[in-house]
Write a protein that holds these residues in place. Structure first.
Motif, PDB file in Angstrom:
ATOM      1  N   SER A 124       0.811  -1.173  -0.014  1.00 34.05           N
ATOM      2  CA  SER A 124      -0.075   0.233   0.043  1.00 34.05           C
ATOM      3  C   SER A 124       1.128   1.156  -0.093  1.00 34.05           C
ATOM      4  O   SER A 124       2.125   1.332   0.632  1.00 34.05           O
ATOM      5  CB  SER A 124      -0.940  -0.107   1.142  1.00 34.05           C
ATOM      6  N   TYR A 168      -7.607   1.771   3.984  1.00 34.94           N
ATOM      7  CA  TYR A 168      -8.198   0.820   3.040  1.00 34.94           C
ATOM      8  C   TYR A 168      -9.882   0.726   3.179  1.00 34.94           C
ATOM      9  O   TYR A 168     -10.526   1.425   3.850  1.00 34.94           O
ATOM     10  CB  TYR A 168      -7.622  -0.751   4.053  1.00 34.94           C
ATOM     11  N   SER A 196      -6.317  -1.222  -0.774  1.00 35.30           N
ATOM     12  CA  SER A 196      -5.753   0.060  -0.469  1.00 35.30           C
ATOM     13  C   SER A 196      -6.516   1.314  -1.009  1.00 35.30           C
ATOM     14  O   SER A 196      -6.803   1.218  -2.444  1.00 35.30           O
ATOM     15  CB  SER A 196      -4.164   0.119  -0.696  1.00 35.30           C
ATOM     16  N   ALA A 197      -6.765   2.295  -0.364  1.00 31.10           N
ATOM     17  CA  ALA A 197      -7.421   3.693  -0.771  1.00 31.10           C
ATOM     18  C   ALA A 197      -6.397   4.569  -1.291  1.00 31.10           C
ATOM     19  O   ALA A 197      -6.489   5.517  -1.804  1.00 31.10           O
ATOM     20  CB  ALA A 197      -8.318   4.164   0.343  1.00 31.10           C
ATOM     21  N   THR A 269      -6.953   1.268  -6.797  1.00 29.18           N
ATOM     22  CA  THR A 269      -7.725   1.155  -5.797  1.00 29.18           C
ATOM     23  C   THR A 269      -9.099   0.412  -5.853  1.00 29.18           C
ATOM     24  O   THR A 269      -9.725   0.494  -5.022  1.00 29.18           O
ATOM     25  CB  THR A 269      -8.174   2.838  -5.381  1.00 29.18           C
TER      26      THR A 269
END
Length: 276
Positions: A124, A168, A196-197, A269
């Motif tokens: 991430s 996340y 993961s954002a 994402t």
């Protein structure tokens, strides 16, 4: 192995990466198991679904089913739980127990290695609260792997969510599309996974996702070697990185921004539906 040997410490599975960042992601559960806070009891697959699997070491006498053991412990049955796939430290019994018990939530969780396809494990693009760079999944059609699925109840799920958000998002994965298969050979209908954002770290040479979930010290040292700015901020070595980052939210934020400034971030994402 006797019942007395099933403690996490005796099994070498009591490590907590949140407290020892360079050990991230920790050691995973390698066989179907029931985590009961400080113990890990082995599960024996049998027909009838996960709730019918039997539990070794859960008292004396005949083996009891997982659902029977959960009921005896005052915990929710398998049918009342959601399966959540771990690509990082949530596969570690010590880490998962720590996350739950420190929030006052019972740490009784079935944990099962599951075979699947189409999912890779990367890094991430952020620095977490403990100072490490955590793992994150990405779509990889040719990948074949085994990852741990934990069945979380209505209290455990938000407790684990709280350790993942805002970096996340929890999203569903269809079991048929990802070929999820239990150790019994039965298919798993699906599971959730934290995506993961922040995107995924790319290898600066190849542009491909940088592998995650391995040696954390080697990863951090490689990142420091690749960026003089990052080295100035968090270096000179991995031990210094995690010590400084864990102590200072602003340093973590600046380090995370440097990932983008260095051009290392793949803005992945989402998990697209894999090709069959």
């Amino acid at each position: 192995m006797t019942t007395q040997d099933r403690g996490l410490a005796a099994l070498g599975l009591d490590g907590v990466p949140a407290l020892q960042p360079l050990t991230y992601p920790g050691l995973p559960a390698t066989v179907p198991s029931l985590l009961t806070g400080a113990e890990l009891l082995e599960l024996r697959p049998r027909p009838g679904g996960l709730g019918a699997w039997t539990v070794d070491g859960a008292g004396h006498g005949p083996r009891r089913s997982l659902d029977d053991v959960l009921a005896a412990l005052g915990q929710a049955p398998v049918a009342a739980r959601l399966p959540v796939l771990a690509v990082g430290s949530n596969a570690s019994p010590g880490q998962l127990s720590h996350k739950l018990t420190r929030r006052g939530v019972p740490g009784t969780v079935p944990m099962v290695p599951v075979r699947l396809r189409g999912l890779g494990v990367g890094c991430s693009a952020h620095i977490g609260r403990a100072g490490y760079v955590a793992a994150a999944p990405f779509a990889a059609p040719s990948a074949r792997t085994t990852l741990v699925v934990s069945w979380l109840d209505a209290a455990q799920l938000p407790a684990v969510d709280a350790t993942e958000l805002l970096n996340y998002r929890r999203v569903p994965l269809p079991g048929d599309a990802y070929g999820m298969t239990l150790p019994s050979g039965e298919p798993l209908d699906g599971a959730y996974v934290y995506v993961s954002a922040r995107g995924i770290l790319a290898d600066p040479v190849t542009g491909l996702p940088r592998p995650g979930g391995g040696d954390q010290a080697a990863l951090l040292d490689a990142l420091l070697d690749a960026s003089p700015l990052l080295r100035e901020l968090l270096g000179p070595d991995a031990a210094t990185w995690v010590r400084r980052a864990a102590a200072d939210p602003e340093l973590r934020a600046r380090g995370t921004r440097l990932f983008t400034d260095e051009g290392w971030v793949l803005p992945w994402t989402e998990l697209p539906h894999p090709s069959r």
